[in-house]
Write an enzyme that holds these catalytic residues in place. Structure first.
Site, PDB file in Angstrom:
ATOM      1  N   ASP A 153       0.834  -1.099   0.178  1.00 13.13           N
ATOM      2  CA  ASP A 153      -0.032  -0.160   0.171  1.00 13.13           C
ATOM      3  C   ASP A 153       0.895   1.248   0.053  1.00 13.13           C
ATOM      4  O   ASP A 153       2.122   1.039   0.069  1.00 13.13           O
ATOM      5  CB  ASP A 153      -0.871  -0.061   1.282  1.00 13.13           C
ATOM      6  CG  ASP A 153      -1.677   1.170   1.328  1.00 13.13           C
ATOM      7  OD1 ASP A 153      -2.358   1.557   0.443  1.00 13.13           O
ATOM      8  OD2 ASP A 153      -1.860   1.790   2.293  1.00 13.13           O
ATOM      9  N   SER A 154       0.300   2.377  -0.070  1.00 15.16           N
ATOM     10  CA  SER A 154       0.954   3.663   0.086  1.00 15.16           C
ATOM     11  C   SER A 154       1.782   3.789   1.483  1.00 15.16           C
ATOM     12  O   SER A 154       2.503   4.476   1.670  1.00 15.16           O
ATOM     13  CB  SER A 154       0.177   4.746  -0.442  1.00 15.16           C
ATOM     14  OG  SER A 154      -0.953   4.834   0.379  1.00 15.16           O
ATOM     15  N   CYS A 178      -4.549  -1.980  -1.315  1.00 16.39           N
ATOM     16  CA  CYS A 178      -4.945  -0.574  -1.654  1.00 16.39           C
ATOM     17  C   CYS A 178      -6.083  -0.331  -2.893  1.00 16.39           C
ATOM     18  O   CYS A 178      -5.797  -0.964  -4.156  1.00 16.39           O
ATOM     19  CB  CYS A 178      -3.469   0.048  -2.359  1.00 16.39           C
ATOM     20  SG  CYS A 178      -3.655   1.788  -2.888  1.00 16.39           S
ATOM     21  N   GLU A 215      -1.653   9.293   8.272  1.00 16.06           N
ATOM     22  CA  GLU A 215      -0.056   8.733   8.236  1.00 16.06           C
ATOM     23  C   GLU A 215       0.432   9.626   9.397  1.00 16.06           C
ATOM     24  O   GLU A 215       1.462   9.427   9.890  1.00 16.06           O
ATOM     25  CB  GLU A 215       0.570   9.058   6.893  1.00 16.06           C
ATOM     26  CG  GLU A 215      -0.148   8.086   5.946  1.00 16.06           C
ATOM     27  CD  GLU A 215       0.669   6.724   5.910  1.00 16.06           C
ATOM     28  OE1 GLU A 215       1.668   6.797   6.548  1.00 16.06           O
ATOM     29  OE2 GLU A 215       0.237   5.700   5.744  1.00 16.06           O
ATOM     30  N   CYS A 240     -11.165   2.945   0.839  1.00 17.26           N
ATOM     31  CA  CYS A 240      -9.625   3.211   0.986  1.00 17.26           C
ATOM     32  C   CYS A 240      -9.352   2.385   2.308  1.00 17.26           C
ATOM     33  O   CYS A 240      -9.869   2.719   3.144  1.00 17.26           O
ATOM     34  CB  CYS A 240      -9.328   4.786   0.764  1.00 17.26           C
ATOM     35  SG  CYS A 240      -7.485   5.011   1.455  1.00 17.26           S
ATOM     36  N   HIS A 243      -6.979   3.082   3.950  1.00 19.33           N
ATOM     37  CA  HIS A 243      -6.473   3.732   5.305  1.00 19.33           C
ATOM     38  C   HIS A 243      -7.720   4.106   6.218  1.00 19.33           C
ATOM     39  O   HIS A 243      -7.501   4.289   7.284  1.00 19.33           O
ATOM     40  CB  HIS A 243      -5.971   4.977   4.764  1.00 19.33           C
ATOM     41  CG  HIS A 243      -4.553   5.273   4.542  1.00 19.33           C
ATOM     42  ND1 HIS A 243      -4.255   4.555   3.187  1.00 19.33           N
ATOM     43  CD2 HIS A 243      -3.417   5.570   5.048  1.00 19.33           C
ATOM     44  CE1 HIS A 243      -2.661   4.692   3.271  1.00 19.33           C
ATOM     45  NE2 HIS A 243      -2.291   5.335   4.303  1.00 19.33           N
TER      46      HIS A 243
HETATM   47  N1  DGL Z   1      -4.746   3.094   1.114  1.00 19.22           N
HETATM   48  C1  DGL Z   1      -4.966   3.250  -0.358  1.00 19.22           C
HETATM   49  C2  DGL Z   1      -6.300   3.093  -0.814  1.00 19.22           C
HETATM   50  O1  DGL Z   1      -6.666   2.179  -0.478  1.00 19.22           O
HETATM   51  C3  DGL Z   1      -4.348   4.541  -0.763  1.00 19.22           C
HETATM   52  C4  DGL Z   1      -4.383   5.738  -0.378  1.00 19.22           C
HETATM   53  C5  DGL Z   1      -3.555   6.909  -0.829  1.00 19.22           C
HETATM   54  O2  DGL Z   1      -2.214   6.818  -0.737  1.00 19.22           O
HETATM   55  O3  DGL Z   1      -3.961   7.907  -1.149  1.00 19.22           O
HETATM   56  O4  DGL Z   1      -6.810   3.768  -1.960  1.00 19.22           O
END
Ligand code: DGL
Length: 274
Positions: free
Chosen positions: A19-20, A83, A164, A196, A198
């Site tokens: 993931d990011s 992600c 984050e 997302c 996150h």
């Molecule tokens: N966690 C990621 C997602 O599910 C990426 C969030 C991001 O880096 O913008 O989209």
């Protein structure tokens, strides 16, 4: 390419998850709950986060670079794109480029949300790139023909950074969330898709704005189930200990990782910047 065909998996089986940043840990948490006897390698691409505000080509390039790294350094059997944004931009190409890898992506939990919503008003929170992507658009179009439902879609630019940076409780973050959620609250949305990986980390604050009756749906459990079913078909017996190796392209808060996974993490290696 130096990895084994998926019909002969390593023992223990090797899973690469990326993931990011911290978001994919919500998926990893679900994987570790359901799956046993695996070696997991997690890459947090924090140098390039947030993905959701990048172009599809950039997101595809990050995803390809990470998958190549997993294959060349760890010879993984399974890739989990933890992600939504990277899944939308890259999964088709990843499947073409790595035909022998078992690949599982992440999609917003729109289907269960639409099925279970009693008000037939469903909120969708996701990154700008996910909501703009063809993948989400066609999923939404396909599902809304099954049931009369109104979708309240909201791109949450800036929310990943608050997660984050551990600043979710800040005034700025609360103001953003209240603004995004107000139309959903006023319309009587009863179910929100956390599109997302996150966003499950922001569940508490979303519930505090929407009220405790709100149902928040993420994709973690469904992904873990899918991975388990794929590897079980290849003979994985699902017993034994798991090991987790965490890698990061930028920086990451070790305490936050440990809190999310409820696991002590020994080392976080830094990937060489490419
Ligand atoms: N966690 C990621 C997602 O599910 C990426 C969030 C991001 O880096 O913008 O989209």
């Amino acid at each position: 390419m130096n990895h084994s065909p998926s019909s002969t998996l390593h023992s223990p089986l090797r899973i690469g998850v990326f993931d990011s940043g911290l978001g994919g840990l919500t998926v990893l948490q679900a994987i570790l709950k359901q799956i046993k006897g695996v070696e997991v390698f997690y890459i947090a691409d924090t140098k390039n986060a947030p993905y959701g505000e990048k172009t599809p080509q950039q997101i595809l390039d990050f995803s390809l670079a990470i998958t190549r790294y997993f294959v060349s350094h760890y010879n993984i059997d399974v890739l989990v794109v933890a992600c939504n944004t990277a899944t939308s931009a890259a999964i088709a190409t990843l499947r073409q480029e790595f035909p022998t890898l078992l690949i599982v992506g992440t999609e917003p939990a729109l289907k269960p949300a639409i099925e279970q919503s009693r008000s037939a008003k469903v909120g969708v929170l996701a990154t700008p790139a996910t909501l703009k992507g063809d993948k989400y658009q066609s999923l939404a179009d396909r599902l809304s023909t099954h049931k009369e439902v109104r979708l309240y879609e909201q791109a949450c630019a800036g929310l990943v950074e608050h997660i984050e940076n551990n600043t979710l409780e800040s005034k700025e973050s609360l103001t953003l969330l209240e603004g995004w959620l107000a139309p959903m609250r006023e319309a009587g949305v009863d179910t929100i898709v956390l599109g997302c990986t996150h966003y499950p980390l922001a569940k508490e604050v979303i519930t505090s704005v929407m009220g405790k009756e709100i149902c928040l749906l993420d994709s973690g459990e469904a992904i873990a189930k899918r991975v388990l079913s794929l590897i079980a078909q290849k003979g994985h017996t699902n017993e034994g200990k798991n090991s987790v190796t965490l890698l990061c392209t930028g920086t990451i808060e070790k305490e936050m990782v440990e809190r999310i996974l409820s696991l002590p993490i020994e080392t976080i290696n830094l990937l060489p910047h490419e």
